[in-house]
Design a protein around this motif. Structure first.
Motif, PDB file in Angstrom:
ATOM      1  N   MET A  26       0.846  -1.197   0.000  1.00 24.39           N
ATOM      2  CA  MET A  26       0.000   0.000   0.000  1.00 24.39           C
ATOM      3  C   MET A  26       0.882   1.249   0.000  1.00 24.39           C
ATOM      4  O   MET A  26       1.769   1.383   0.834  1.00 24.39           O
ATOM      5  N   THR A  27       0.665   2.156  -0.967  1.00 25.89           N
ATOM      6  CA  THR A  27       1.450   3.376  -1.025  1.00 25.89           C
ATOM      7  C   THR A  27       1.011   4.352   0.053  1.00 25.89           C
ATOM      8  O   THR A  27      -0.066   4.193   0.658  1.00 25.89           O
ATOM      9  N   GLU A  28       1.843   5.374   0.296  1.00 28.00           N
ATOM     10  CA  GLU A  28       1.481   6.365   1.307  1.00 28.00           C
ATOM     11  C   GLU A  28       0.213   7.110   0.914  1.00 28.00           C
ATOM     12  O   GLU A  28      -0.592   7.501   1.772  1.00 28.00           O
ATOM     13  N   THR A  56      -2.320   5.828  -0.919  1.00 28.14           N
ATOM     14  CA  THR A  56      -3.441   4.913  -0.707  1.00 28.14           C
ATOM     15  C   THR A  56      -3.796   4.839   0.771  1.00 28.14           C
ATOM     16  O   THR A  56      -4.976   4.841   1.145  1.00 28.14           O
ATOM     17  N   THR A  88       1.670  14.053   2.724  1.00 28.18           N
ATOM     18  CA  THR A  88       2.149  13.221   1.618  1.00 28.18           C
ATOM     19  C   THR A  88       2.731  14.007   0.450  1.00 28.18           C
ATOM     20  O   THR A  88       3.341  13.408  -0.439  1.00 28.18           O
ATOM     21  N   GLY A 103       4.206  10.952 -10.061  1.00 30.75           N
ATOM     22  CA  GLY A 103       3.656  10.139  -8.982  1.00 30.75           C
ATOM     23  C   GLY A 103       2.947  10.973  -7.938  1.00 30.75           C
ATOM     24  O   GLY A 103       1.902  10.564  -7.402  1.00 30.75           O
ATOM     25  N   GLN A 104       3.492  12.138  -7.646  1.00 37.89           N
ATOM     26  CA  GLN A 104       2.844  13.023  -6.673  1.00 37.89           C
ATOM     27  C   GLN A 104       1.539  13.590  -7.214  1.00 37.89           C
ATOM     28  O   GLN A 104       0.568  13.738  -6.470  1.00 37.89           O
ATOM     29  N   GLY A 155      -0.946  10.871  -6.868  1.00 41.42           N
ATOM     30  CA  GLY A 155      -1.328  10.754  -5.462  1.00 41.42           C
ATOM     31  C   GLY A 155      -2.283  11.858  -5.045  1.00 41.42           C
ATOM     32  O   GLY A 155      -3.253  11.611  -4.311  1.00 41.42           O
ATOM     33  N   GLN A 198      -5.667  11.054  -6.312  1.00 37.78           N
ATOM     34  CA  GLN A 198      -6.273  10.010  -5.492  1.00 37.78           C
ATOM     35  C   GLN A 198      -6.876  10.592  -4.221  1.00 37.78           C
ATOM     36  O   GLN A 198      -8.016  10.261  -3.844  1.00 37.78           O
TER      37      GLN A 198
END
Length: 232
Positions: A1-3, A5, A27, A135-136, A139, A142
């Protein structure tokens, strides 16, 4: 699990009314977070702000009716301004001047929508030039998706408390509402929970009951796939 998520899961599970700014700060490499509703159907207001500058960023854009948050909501895409000092002013000139005057160096705005319902935006700010990695950005999207659900639900619950929205839980055991929720989920590519939020938001915006909206959807008199505000 990513930070991201993990942060999104924690935000989703948090009690109603919980401050939604901290997960973004924890994050992402930003110093300010502002979350606001924009335009119809919920009106324009700051939901939460992590500090005085974040609150000012929201205030500027809401007062002027322009800025990166409005652009993000309209285009349905993030607006990523890593260096405001080099941003051209043609898109939102008045807001750009005020943001620079307030000391904003970079701003990243993410639209909050549930299906076709425009909810608002999340503004992430820094007082200097700053870039986000791919990626950020993913995130942040998300986290923003979770924030959109929380903001819409909180707004509808508040409206229900004032008698302005139909959020009575017992009403949703009825067959037509279940059927319409399933249809909306398939039509919009949403989860059942989000589809129900769309039905509730549409009912609130049109000052009708969820049951009436469900009946129109089942009878094909209503197309929830059309952008909000396009119906005549």
């Amino acid at each position: 699990m990513t930070e991201f998520t993990a942060a999104a899961s924690s935000m989703q599970a948090a009690p109603d009314g919980t401050d939604m700014c901290p997960p973004f700060l924890a994050t992402l490499p930003v110093t300010g977070v502002g979350i606001s509703t924009l335009g119809d159907p919920l009106g324009s207001a700051t939901v939460c702000a992590s500090d005085a500058l974040a609150e000012r960023v929201d205030e500027i854009q809401i007062d002027l009716g322009e800025g990166p948050c409005w652009e993000a909501l309209t285009t349905r895409s993030p607006v990523l301004e890593a260096d405001l000092a080099t941003t051209t002013g043609a898109r939102w000139p008045a807001a750009l001047d005020e943001l620079l005057r307030a000391g904003v160096g970079a701003v990243f705005s993410f639209p909050m929508r549930i299906g076709t319902i425009p909810v608002g935006a999340v503004d992430l700010t820094v007082d200097e030039e700053r870039f986000l990695t791919a990626g950020q950005v993913r995130g942040a999207v998300q986290l923003t998706e979770v924030a959109a659900r929380r903001v819409l639900r909180d707004a509808l619950l508040a409206a229900a408390g004032d008698g302005r929205a139909d959020m009575e839980t017992g009403r949703y055991s009825r067959r037509e509402v279940h059927q319409a929720t399933g249809m909306a989920a398939a039509q919009l590519g949403l989860s059942v929970q989000d589809a129900l939020l769309v039905l509730q938001a549409h009912a609130y915006a049109t000052e009708r009951t969820v049951r009436d909206v469900a009946a129109d959807l089942i009878a094909r008199r209503l197309d929830l796939a059309r952008p909000y505000g396009s119906e005549t």
